[in-house]
Design a protein around this motif. Structure first.
Motif, PDB file in Angstrom:
ATOM      1  N   GLU A 277      21.048   3.697 -17.653  1.00 64.48           N
ATOM      2  CA  GLU A 277      20.296   5.216 -17.426  1.00 64.48           C
ATOM      3  C   GLU A 277      20.315   6.228 -18.493  1.00 64.48           C
ATOM      4  N   ILE A 278      19.239   6.887 -18.650  1.00 58.86           N
ATOM      5  CA  ILE A 278      19.346   8.055 -19.814  1.00 58.86           C
ATOM      6  C   ILE A 278      19.229   9.288 -18.997  1.00 58.86           C
ATOM      7  N   SER A 279      19.870  10.460 -19.271  1.00 54.43           N
ATOM      8  CA  SER A 279      19.686  11.728 -18.451  1.00 54.43           C
ATOM      9  C   SER A 279      19.472  12.758 -19.883  1.00 54.43           C
ATOM     10  N   ASP A 280      18.338  13.311 -19.737  1.00 55.50           N
ATOM     11  CA  ASP A 280      17.917  14.302 -20.459  1.00 55.50           C
ATOM     12  C   ASP A 280      17.855  15.729 -20.767  1.00 55.50           C
ATOM     13  N   ALA A 281      17.917  16.258 -21.537  1.00 55.39           N
ATOM     14  CA  ALA A 281      17.958  17.979 -21.415  1.00 55.39           C
ATOM     15  C   ALA A 281      17.015  18.359 -21.601  1.00 55.39           C
ATOM     16  N   HIS A 282      15.879  17.734 -22.155  1.00 54.20           N
ATOM     17  CA  HIS A 282      14.266  18.269 -22.342  1.00 54.20           C
ATOM     18  C   HIS A 282      13.332  18.146 -21.223  1.00 54.20           C
ATOM     19  N   ASP A 283      12.883  16.969 -21.152  1.00 56.92           N
ATOM     20  CA  ASP A 283      11.781  16.518 -20.178  1.00 56.92           C
ATOM     21  C   ASP A 283      11.787  14.974 -19.962  1.00 56.92           C
ATOM     22  N   GLU A 284      10.772  14.840 -18.938  1.00 54.01           N
ATOM     23  CA  GLU A 284      10.546  13.034 -18.649  1.00 54.01           C
ATOM     24  C   GLU A 284      10.041  12.437 -20.051  1.00 54.01           C
ATOM     25  N   ALA A 285       9.122  12.915 -20.693  1.00 53.92           N
ATOM     26  CA  ALA A 285       8.400  12.716 -21.658  1.00 53.92           C
ATOM     27  C   ALA A 285       9.521  12.036 -22.919  1.00 53.92           C
ATOM     28  N   HIS A 286      10.301  13.207 -23.194  1.00 57.62           N
ATOM     29  CA  HIS A 286      11.374  13.013 -24.073  1.00 57.62           C
ATOM     30  C   HIS A 286      12.282  11.813 -23.597  1.00 57.62           C
ATOM     31  N   ALA A 287      12.689  11.780 -22.391  1.00 54.00           N
ATOM     32  CA  ALA A 287      13.656  10.744 -21.914  1.00 54.00           C
ATOM     33  C   ALA A 287      12.801   9.392 -22.026  1.00 54.00           C
ATOM     34  N   ASN A 288      11.698   9.219 -21.658  1.00 53.67           N
ATOM     35  CA  ASN A 288      10.940   7.801 -21.809  1.00 53.67           C
ATOM     36  C   ASN A 288      10.930   7.449 -23.243  1.00 53.67           C
TER      37      ASN A 288
ATOM     38  N   ARG B 269      20.092  23.999 -22.376  1.00 54.74           N
ATOM     39  CA  ARG B 269      19.040  23.444 -22.974  1.00 54.74           C
ATOM     40  C   ARG B 269      19.667  22.249 -24.160  1.00 54.74           C
ATOM     41  N   LEU B 270      20.602  22.302 -24.316  1.00 56.64           N
ATOM     42  CA  LEU B 270      21.336  21.280 -25.539  1.00 56.64           C
ATOM     43  C   LEU B 270      22.057  20.395 -24.599  1.00 56.64           C
ATOM     44  N   ALA B 271      22.767  20.558 -23.520  1.00 57.64           N
ATOM     45  CA  ALA B 271      23.622  19.642 -22.729  1.00 57.64           C
ATOM     46  C   ALA B 271      24.634  19.392 -24.205  1.00 57.64           C
ATOM     47  N   SER B 272      25.043  18.091 -24.094  1.00 55.58           N
ATOM     48  CA  SER B 272      26.322  17.725 -24.749  1.00 55.58           C
ATOM     49  C   SER B 272      25.986  17.753 -26.272  1.00 55.58           C
ATOM     50  N   SER B 273      24.970  18.158 -26.714  1.00 52.52           N
ATOM     51  CA  SER B 273      24.466  18.131 -28.158  1.00 52.52           C
ATOM     52  C   SER B 273      25.165  19.571 -28.674  1.00 52.52           C
ATOM     53  N   LEU B 274      25.614  20.500 -27.877  1.00 53.47           N
ATOM     54  CA  LEU B 274      26.408  21.582 -28.179  1.00 53.47           C
ATOM     55  C   LEU B 274      27.623  21.218 -28.298  1.00 53.47           C
ATOM     56  N   THR B 275      28.332  21.280 -29.788  1.00 53.46           N
ATOM     57  CA  THR B 275      29.728  20.749 -29.918  1.00 53.46           C
ATOM     58  C   THR B 275      30.462  21.763 -30.286  1.00 53.46           C
ATOM     59  N   ALA B 276      30.143  23.035 -30.645  1.00 49.29           N
ATOM     60  CA  ALA B 276      31.057  23.872 -30.743  1.00 49.29           C
ATOM     61  C   ALA B 276      30.426  25.507 -30.570  1.00 49.29           C
ATOM     62  N   PHE B 277      31.231  26.257 -29.920  1.00 53.35           N
ATOM     63  CA  PHE B 277      30.629  27.575 -29.673  1.00 53.35           C
ATOM     64  C   PHE B 277      31.782  28.629 -29.653  1.00 53.35           C
ATOM     65  N   GLU B 278      31.578  29.279 -30.811  1.00 53.45           N
ATOM     66  CA  GLU B 278      32.790  30.107 -31.200  1.00 53.45           C
ATOM     67  C   GLU B 278      32.444  31.580 -31.278  1.00 53.45           C
ATOM     68  N   LEU B 279      33.227  32.550 -30.609  1.00 53.44           N
ATOM     69  CA  LEU B 279      33.007  33.704 -30.582  1.00 53.44           C
ATOM     70  C   LEU B 279      33.696  34.495 -31.852  1.00 53.44           C
ATOM     71  N   ILE B 280      33.239  35.348 -32.459  1.00 56.18           N
ATOM     72  CA  ILE B 280      33.578  35.989 -33.509  1.00 56.18           C
ATOM     73  C   ILE B 280      33.452  37.756 -33.669  1.00 56.18           C
TER      74      ILE B 280
END
Lengths: 474, 474
Positions: free
Chosen positions: B285-296, A244-255
């Motif tokens: 080029e843009i690659s988007d994790a959401h959808d086409e509308a968000h990319a455009n 869902r987040l691709a590279s927007s996910l910048t940390a993922f820590e297990l605790i």
């Protein structure tokens, strides 16, 4: 034999300081945790790369071992001289200049002794992000970060120190200065010497400067503290978050909840941010190029999906900077809180992410069977497959009178944990390096052909064996 | 001397095929462009890693040079034997198994002879993306991609082949099989042998398999074809795009109008997608994790800002898959179109991005002064600082009768361009490797200390000098 006369020739050979008085050099002979103490003929504090090379040339000529030292914050004894007293400690702390910022190229050239925090600040002043981030950042130096290929909390998005470096300047074992300070993202003109020096812990040469990669500053960051039933659900949550987040996910820590319990016990004002305790939590961070609303929307969408799929049972989101910092503090205070609970036995391990749930379950059980009562203090960078799989003494046996009995377990515990790591295709030193702490264990898990190649590389670049001897390789 | 009898011992030593007939081995002795042709005693086609090691062991015992070859699509002559006829060509093409997909760990283990396209397809079948992408992908093999540290059009976001590889299996120069097939994102247990083999073009050992990094598949992709006044505005547009899109920006290509003119001339049905010509264009080029509308929406926002800031004068956006492919085709058909215009002189250079505008202006002018009438065909991966700074004969002098005069310019032209690259802190081989094409030039631009370290590494891992001799190093 190194005489006073020859130390005078060293003093004359470079413009920096040379410490020889026992009181002056003492702080350089022990690591910050006080785990290793050695001896040295002197501490050299040059303040230019050329003078670092001059010092190494002198050491080469006089067959004096060189122990490079940055902020002296390492966890594996890589920057402490041995007990022989033959070595020279070469402090890089006075190489502390930010040499050049190239904003359009997204690069920063810095000297080895600049602290990580200063690097971050120089990037920020240029309107950019330098993403390497770890607990010791106010003291550790970028040269040490590169020499040990440091990790930290943003590796999931930005990579280890290795991935953040485009070029190096190095004083070779012969004391020549190699300028490989390329600010290039592509360069296929020969063997990758840069990545050989990165992570070699000063055993092949001394890093004197580096060109670092910069990134755009995110417009907003937000974190969520998520209750998950077990590591298996945490791994599934990671898949969902990445999709869902691709590279927007910048940390993922297990605790684990044990960790949170220790933080609440030892850090005043800290509290569990959810109504009910859960055996495990995930702290995840999103960095957003748009704005705070966009970040929160993405995070809320993820958490709704996770609750619906049964991967999470509850979650708290940061809605202010103060909350953002409070949630991160729960993670950042674990090490200190574990330390307040008596001696610790630590394992800095990496595994294929898919194998972590079964590893934790089986190894927890094996430890409980072999060493009843020990407390598992497990947390770490799940997004990178890196766990701090730590152990504390049994409840009520944390006092100094119990320390010796606990410390005696270190060897057998290490063997149990590291054998399990090796069987799962893992690493026994994910981000802390080998130094002297893990040197012999690492050798035991490597194949003969890999050991021979490692030794051949050492022999090729340091034929006299003077660069940080006894570290990394036996 | 290698006798027929000893070739029989080789045939017996492994289970794959051994070609010795002149007609059978001929296709392996010339690179695909027909630029280099050599000779060989035989071509071995093992189909397991163990058999690759067995072949190398035999070569080591009989002092026979080994020339590894994947898809034979290299541009620098790295996979062609020399004229001596002493070498064995070791084809990896039959090591073509996808060994293992670990979806949760985002990794894929493949053998060296799997084509890049097959790797991409295996990732897609697992619901993941393997982002390495280049023109030869239907033929080139992942082993060759790693041996040459291939680049391509998505490096800006995902990195070179080096950054996409977590572990390697390698047959060493002695014919031992090293299994470094770790699927780990963190592992600090010794020198980075992996990155030493990556990019070494088969001169240190033979890559037989690799663990590759996978990524989430983007939900949508969109491209824009943007008219920009000059490379300086293109660099500013890159800054703006990175600030607004962060890592959603997956490609940023610079293209001169000369390139587009050649594509329109030679590729039927292609047209300039904007009403007016511009001296330069950017394909982003843009690659988007959401959808086409968000990319455009993100792309439109960027282009509005760019037009307003005077960085762009016009832009066309893809609004369908067909348009997406048409816009990319303008970029992908440049090489072929330049080839249709007579002989070509190519320079695969990298520079700090900030220095590209001044470099292009000054070097274009220097070439125009020294070699009047030559046509500059300049395009490339501006986001990585990598230009294909190519040259074609003057208009009207493209026929075979003019070829010799043009080819005679190659030496002086290379020197002019590469001296300028070196002066600007650049690389004369950004993504194509050295092979034999750039070997001597690269040595000329490297410092003595760097050359000595490169030779020391070669000597350490291939003391007999049998691994792809004459490539990379002289």
């Amino acid at each position: 034999m190194t005489t006073t006369a020859s130390l005078d020739t060293l003093r004359a050979a470079f413009a920096g300081r040379l410490l020889t008085d026992a009181g002056d050099i003492a702080p350089f002979l022990t690591d910050w945790r006080g785990k290793w103490t050695g001896a040295a003929i002197a501490v050299a504090q040059p303040d230019t790369a050329a003078d670092v090379a001059a010092v190494v040339r002198w050491c080469h000529a006089h067959r004096v071992p060189v122990v490079p030292q940055g902020g002296n914050t390492g966890l594996s004894g890589g920057a402490t001289p041995d007990a022989s007293g033959r070595a020279l400690v070469l402090s890089l702390a006075r190489l502390n200049r930010v040499r050049h910022v190239d904003v359009q190229n997204n690069t920063l050239e810095v000297e080895a002794g600049v602290t990580l925090l200063q690097v971050q600040e120089a990037a920020r002043e240029a309107g950019r992000l330098f993403p390497l981030s770890l607990a010791a950042q106010g003291t550790c130096t970028i040269g040490g970060n590169l020499a040990t290929n440091a990790g930290g909390v943003q590796v999931l998005r930005y990579g280890n120190a290795r991935e953040l470096c485009l070029g190096l300047e190095v004083a070779t074992a012969e004391g020549e200065l190699w300028s490989g300070l390329r600010g290039l993202r592509k360069d296929n003109t020969g063997y990758d010497l840069r990545d050989l020096f990165i992570g070699s812990e000063g055993t092949l040469g001394v890093i004197t400067a580096a060109v670092l990669k910069l990134f755009p500053q995110p417009a907003a960051r937000a974190v969520a503290f998520v209750a998950v039933p077990s590591p298996a659900q945490a791994v599934e949550l990671l898949q969902l978050a990445q999709a869902r987040l691709a590279s927007s996910l910048t940390a993922f820590e297990l605790i684990s909840d044990t960790c949170i319990g220790l933080v609440m016990k030892h850090v005043p004002g800290s509290r569990r941010p959810l109504a009910d305790a859960s055996p495990w939590y995930v702290l995840l961070e999103i960095s957003d190029a748009h704005d705070e609303a966009h970040a929160n929307e993405a995070l809320e969408g993820l958490l709704e999906a996770a609750l619906e799929a049964g991967l999470a049972t509850d979650a708290a989101l940061s809605t202010s900077l103060a909350q953002f910092e409070q949630l991160w503090a729960l993670r950042e205070n674990i090490s200190e809180s574990q330390g307040a609970e008596g001696k610790t036995i630590k394992h800095d391990i990496a595994l294929p992410i898919s194998r972590i749930p079964a590893f934790v379950e089986a190894t927890d059980a094996a430890i409980a069977a072999a060493f009843p009562g020990l407390r598992m203090v497990v947390f770490g960078h799940l997004g990178d497959g890196n766990l701090h799989y730590n152990v504390s003494p049994p409840e009520g046996r944390t006092g100094p009178e119990h320390a010796a009995a606990f410390v005696a377990l270190e060897g057998p515990l290490n063997q149990l944990v590291h054998d399990a790591v090796a069987a799962a295709g893992g690493s026994i030193s994910a981000e802390h390096g080998l130094g002297v702490l893990r040197r012999d264990e690492a050798a035991r898990y490597k194949s003969p052909v890999e050991r021979r190649m490692q030794q051949a590389v050492k022999q090729a670049l340091d034929p006299l064996g003077l660069m940080n001897p006894g570290k990394v390789l036996g």
